[in-house]
Design an enzyme around this catalytic site. Structure first.
Site, mmCIF file in Angstrom:
data_model
loop_
_atom_site.group_PDB
_atom_site.id
_atom_site.type_symbol
_atom_site.label_atom_id
_atom_site.label_comp_id
_atom_site.label_asym_id
_atom_site.label_seq_id
_atom_site.Cartn_x
_atom_site.Cartn_y
_atom_site.Cartn_z
ATOM 1 N N HIS A 170 -3.592 -5.588 1.005
ATOM 2 C CA HIS A 170 -2.945 -5.795 2.304
ATOM 3 C C HIS A 170 -2.956 -7.276 2.697
ATOM 4 O O HIS A 170 -3.871 -7.710 3.408
ATOM 5 C CB HIS A 170 -3.706 -5.027 3.394
ATOM 6 C CG HIS A 170 -3.471 -3.553 3.397
ATOM 7 N ND1 HIS A 170 -2.434 -2.967 4.084
ATOM 8 C CD2 HIS A 170 -4.146 -2.543 2.816
ATOM 9 C CE1 HIS A 170 -2.481 -1.652 3.921
ATOM 10 N NE2 HIS A 170 -3.516 -1.363 3.152
ATOM 11 N N CYS A 189 0.832 -1.201 0.000
ATOM 12 C CA CYS A 189 0.000 0.000 0.000
ATOM 13 C C CYS A 189 0.871 1.256 0.000
ATOM 14 O O CYS A 189 1.524 1.534 -0.976
ATOM 15 C CB CYS A 189 -0.983 -0.054 1.183
ATOM 16 S SG CYS A 189 -2.349 1.088 1.004
ATOM 17 N N GLU A 238 -1.357 -8.677 4.957
ATOM 18 C CA GLU A 238 -1.265 -8.818 6.427
ATOM 19 C C GLU A 238 -2.639 -8.690 7.084
ATOM 20 O O GLU A 238 -2.794 -8.982 8.265
ATOM 21 C CB GLU A 238 -0.262 -7.806 6.993
ATOM 22 C CG GLU A 238 -0.768 -6.373 7.180
ATOM 23 C CD GLU A 238 -0.816 -5.539 5.897
ATOM 24 O OE1 GLU A 238 -0.754 -6.120 4.790
ATOM 25 O OE2 GLU A 238 -0.943 -4.302 6.011
#
Ligand SMILES: Nc1ncnc2c1ncn2[C@@H]1O[C@H](COP(=O)(O)OP(=O)(O)O)[C@@H](O)[C@H]1O
Lengths: 222, 572, 79, 79
Positions: free
Chosen positions: A194, A86, A196
């Site tokens: 993302h 990002c 994560e």
């Protein structure tokens, strides 16, 4: 395997990225943006999401000129690994480590939602854990994720098999539906989604976990 | 610089009634200076003093074994076991958002986040409850776009997941939208920070961004009814800087961990005035401020302007003197201002010095405690008229009409503009009832909901107040959470009208009753009155924000309905 | 000395913000609006009095930070 | 006809972007940089050839859409 996660004053996914690296088995250190060197023996640098300097001027622009980023540029020139998610992807394009640029979303709005991606290449330490053509679901959350590159660059990225992920239903206007790309030596990955945030069952999906697992696995062997 | 003379017009322009000014004369035994008048007006306006609502707020249910700190501080604090606490509050930014939707909403989010991290808690969840006018009203589109972008712009950059909220449309909000922002944070139960100063001769420290002329007089505006003169009041809107707020939060949490903080208070409306008076009053001390030391963004600012400035992203702290060097280094690391601007003094005085002059010398405890308190006349809301016969309509058509109405339509256009997953602990994103966030590093989770149905409250304030609490309670139970406590944001019209005051009183009675019955204490809240334009009030809108605890994430009731699932109707 | 920098997207790079403005102006009933491009303007207060030196300094600022020359072009006015 | 509009925050209104740019320029070693303010520039292509009419039209665009006159001011160049 040692990972360093950069912390700019406006980073806000730094902890999230560190957790994902640790859960995959990496040893993680957090590195402050005013430092001018990476810790000894770092295998991969994580550049987290967030708003490094408020995203003022342009997303990632000020972070790309920080002392620590100069050290990251040297690290990648030496063949070191880096992962920018990002805002981290925006920082990587602003430094020129990755080509192209990220502009305001075509819809002009911030977009936060899970999106479906296609894994375009498994030829990298980041994507070896997926199958080519596999569909995965990973959340996005950005205002400036519209990847721009001229036709030559897009052709080169394709020819060199450097596009890692594409959107199945383009949320931001990115050229060729590009969601993530590799550097020429395939050791630097920048992506807008993302992983994560899709790494544990509690997240409601774990499609992102394979990225960290395969990266940590590959570098632990190296 | 020569301060203006105190005239009747000037007094009125400060929102002070003649009898309130007479009280000031009585307290001081002399006429106030211009700066002093400004300080009184800030402390005594509805927004800071709660002068119309205090009497009724005292009747709420605010206690319970889980409550660590109830109303009165920046936010409520509730025990969630294992030595941890959740800190939360909801607050309105209605008037500023109507005037400048993006910045008004953004600074509303900024204010509520500051309330939470001032107490030592890292914000982990946000919600927003929005009421707009009719969809086809000329202002509505711009307000919706601006407010939603402003909330996202601030919260996303700061890095707090927005996990819930409400959006409604009704013509009663055409001239007065509502923007209620909620934030919750996580702290260790034994390291909560409060505002009461202690110790004489302790340095008073200014933290964060520099002071400009932002919103001078804004606190007064926030409590005034809108009228034609609104254009002139415009410059009182401030610009928010979420990047600075993020740094301020990190710096404050680091500072608190260092043991340097005796007490701390964020600068909200009438920043320097309210924060300093509150710290002094709660600690039974006086405060001296040297305004020359205040970090300033603009040149030639007067004492009056500095005392009333609403510049955002600022804090005031009483420091342990031996920790000064350590504290300063933390703020330098984050590139923020750190300036000693005064000290605590033993006498009951609020002493303001600027350029060698004494600009204000007021009895501090009186400023805080002697604000007028009104028992405003009120009338009970008459029973709502009988509803007309419901027209016979095909159930499917009725359903279509409901789903197609803006009030019941899907709200993803709104919440997809908010980062709902930053911090990577969001278990349930907006879209299906209560939002859920995991307590980082544990298997526990917290659920958040915000609810009210204003048309019920208008029809019957007592029942409508009860219903809002009950709905919030149910939304928490429905995801598997045990309701812990609530916050309220009471938005009403002009309390000087007995029928509006009646709505207010009724709603509080209903909320109080429901909270007692369900043992759901109210631990924080906010009152926003005078929500009227040209005499026409909003619907009474007492928003209830509630928080529940889930002992283990496995207990979350999740899942989307699928074909073949059984539907059961529970309850009465 | 004052300097003003304009940073615009290069011709050929699609400008979604400019397009949105053009569209919104049309919706408001403004007629005859053709292409709209939106960029940034940055006003700087500079010490020193040498115009040529200032221009050189601002050019370096643009190259190093103010513009992303992959997609943007800039021009400088020293005033 | 071409029109250029500058939209800047009013003096005294906090400009977080400008502050961040000033700070970043300092960190990059540029000296003597005082205040920095950042705004928007909007370039419009307009039909018609009457300059006065164009200016009036653009002024109306600014009031209605391009600027938020609560916190911003604008100026117009017809070129
Ligand atoms: N302003 C908002 N911000 C964030 N989430 C919102 C907002 N408005 C509505 N939502 C979310 O959309 C969902 C539906 O909201 P609503 O129609 O009020 O129904 P409910 O009765 O389930 O709360 C909920 O999950 C709610 O949290």
């Amino acid at each position: 395997m040692k990972a360093a996660v950069l912390v700019f004053p406006g980073s806000n996914c730094d902890r999230d990225l560190a957790v994902a690296f640790r859960n995959a088995g990496a040893e993680v250190s957090m590195v402050w943006h005013k430092d001018d060197a990476l810790p000894e023996g770092v295998d991969v640098v994580g550049i987290p999401g967030g708003f490094s300097f408020g995203d003022y001027l342009r997303c990632g622009a000020i972070a790309a000129r920080s002392p620590i980023t100069r050290a990251v540029i040297e690290h990648t020139h030496r063949g070191g690994y880096a992962l920018g998610i990002c805002n981290g992807f925006q920082v990587l394009t602003e430094t020129g480590i990755l080509p192209g640029a990220l502009m305001r979303n075509a819809g002009l709005k911030f977009v936060c939602k899970p999106v479906d991606l296609t894994v375009e290449t498994v030829d990298s330490a980041f994507t070896a854990g997926y199958a080519k053509g596999q569909g995965i679901t990973i959340p996005i959350a950005h205002h400036d994720g519209n990847y721009v590159a001229d036709a030559d660059l897009v052709a080169r990225l394709r020819d060199e098999d450097r596009i890692t992920f594409t959107y199945r239903d383009n949320p931001n206007g990115s050229v060729a539906d590009i969601a993530g790309i590799l550097s020429e030596n395939r050791r630097v990955l920048g992506l807008m989604p993302h992983p994560e945030r899709a790494a544990e069952p509690a997240h409601g999906g774990t499609d992102g976990a394979a990225l960290f697992r395969s990266l940590v696995g590959a570098l632990a062997l190296a | 610089m020569q301060e203006p003379a105190i005239t009747d017009e000037l007094i009125a322009a400060h929102g002070l009634k003649p009898e309130e000014y007479a009280e000031i004369l009585r307290i001081l035994n002399r006429a106030p200076s211009f700066t002093e008048l400004g300080i009184f007006s800030a402390m005594w306006n509805e927004h800071c003093s709660y002068k119309s609502s205090k009497k009724w707020l005292r009747t709420l249910h605010t206690e319970g074994p889980q409550v660590i700190c109830g109303p009165g501080e920046n936010a409520g604090v509730v025990d969630i076991g294992d030595g941890q606490a959740v800190v939360f509050k909801m607050e309105s930014h209605n008037h500023p958002s109507y005037i400048e939707p993006y910045q008004g909403a953004a600074t509303g989010v900024g204010g509520i986040l500051r309330d939470v991290f001032t107490m030592g808690a890292r914000p982990i969840a946000a919600m927003n409850a929005l009421s707009f006018g009719q969809v086809d009203h000329p202002r509505t589109r711009q307000l919706v776009h601006g407010v939603v972008e402003g909330i996202g712009g601030y919260g996303n950059c700061f890095g707090v997941p927005t996990v819930g909220g409400e959006v409604r449309f009704h013509p009663a909000y055409n001239g007065n939208c509502l923007v209620n922002a909620f934030a919750a944070g996580l702290a260790d139960a034994d390291s909560i920070f409060y505002s009461a100063a202690s110790g004489v001769g302790m340095p008073v420290v200014y933290l964060g961004a520099k002071t400009g002329r932002d919103g001078v007089g804004g606190a007064t505006m926030a409590s005034a009814e809108f009228d034609e003169g609104i254009e002139e009041k415009r410059p009182t809107v401030q610009v928010g800087d979420p990047f600075t707020e993020k740094r301020l939060m990190e710096a404050c949490l680091e500072l608190m961990a260092s043991g340097a903080v005796i007490s701390i208070q964020d600068m909200g409306a009438a920043g320097l005035t309210c924060s300093a008076v509150e710290m002094g009053d709660k600690g039974g001390l006086g405060i001296r401020l040297d305004l020359d030391a205040v970090p300033q963004r603009e040149t030639a600012m007067t004492a009056y302007e500095m005392m009333l400035s609403e510049s955002q992203e600022r804090m005031l702290m009483v420091l342990r003197p031996e920790k000064e060097a350590e504290a300063r280094a933390i703020f330098e690391k984050w590139d923020l201002d750190f300036a000693i601007v005064g000290e605590t003094i033993p006498e009951d005085r609020f002493l303001i010095l600027h350029k060698g002059d004494c600009k204000a010398d007021l009895p501090l405890s009186k400023l805080a405690s002697s604000a007028p308190e009104y028992d405003r006349p009120w009338v009970e809301t008459p029973p709502a008229p009988e509803m007309a016969e419901v027209p016979g309509i095909d159930p499917i058509d009725a359903l279509k009409a409901l789903i197609g109405s803006p009030n019941y339509a899907a709200k993803h256009w709104v919440y997809e503009q908010y980062d709902s997953q930053v911090m990577a602990d969001t278990i349930r994103r907006p879209g299906l009832g209560a939002g859920i966030v995991r307590v980082h590093g544990t298997d526990k989770a917290l659920a958040f909901t915000s609810d009210v149905t204003p048309r019920y409250v208008r029809a019957n304030p007592v029942e409508g107040g009860k219903q809002a609490v009950a709905e919030a309670f149910r939304n928490l139970c429905a995801v598997g959470a045990r309701p812990l406590a609530a916050t309220d944001n009471l938005n009403f019209g002009n309390p000087e009208k007995p029928e509006i005051m009646g709505q207010f009183v009724g709603a509080i009675q209903g909320i109080g009753e429901a909270c007692r019955a369900l043992d759901l204490p109210i631990v924080s809240g906010n009152v926003s009155l005078y929500n009227e334009t040209d005499g026409s009030p909003i619907l009474p809108t007492p928003t209830i924000g509630a928080v529940g605890l889930i002992d283990h994430v496995d207990q979350v009731i999740a899942g989307t309905p699928q074909e073949g699932h059984l539907a059961l109707l529970l309850g009465a | 000395m004052k300097a003003r920098v304009h940073v615009m997207l290069k011709d050929g790079v699609l400008d979604p913000q400019g397009q949105a403005v053009a569209h919104a102006l049309g919706a408001l009933g403004f007629e005859g609006v053709g292409e709209v491009r939106q960029g940034k303007v940055i006003d700087l207060d500079l010490a020193g009095t040498d115009r040529a030196a200032a221009e050189a300094q601002v050019r370096e600022m643009c190259e190093k930070l103010l513009a992303n020359t992959v997609i943007e072009r800039y021009d400088i006015e020293i005033g």
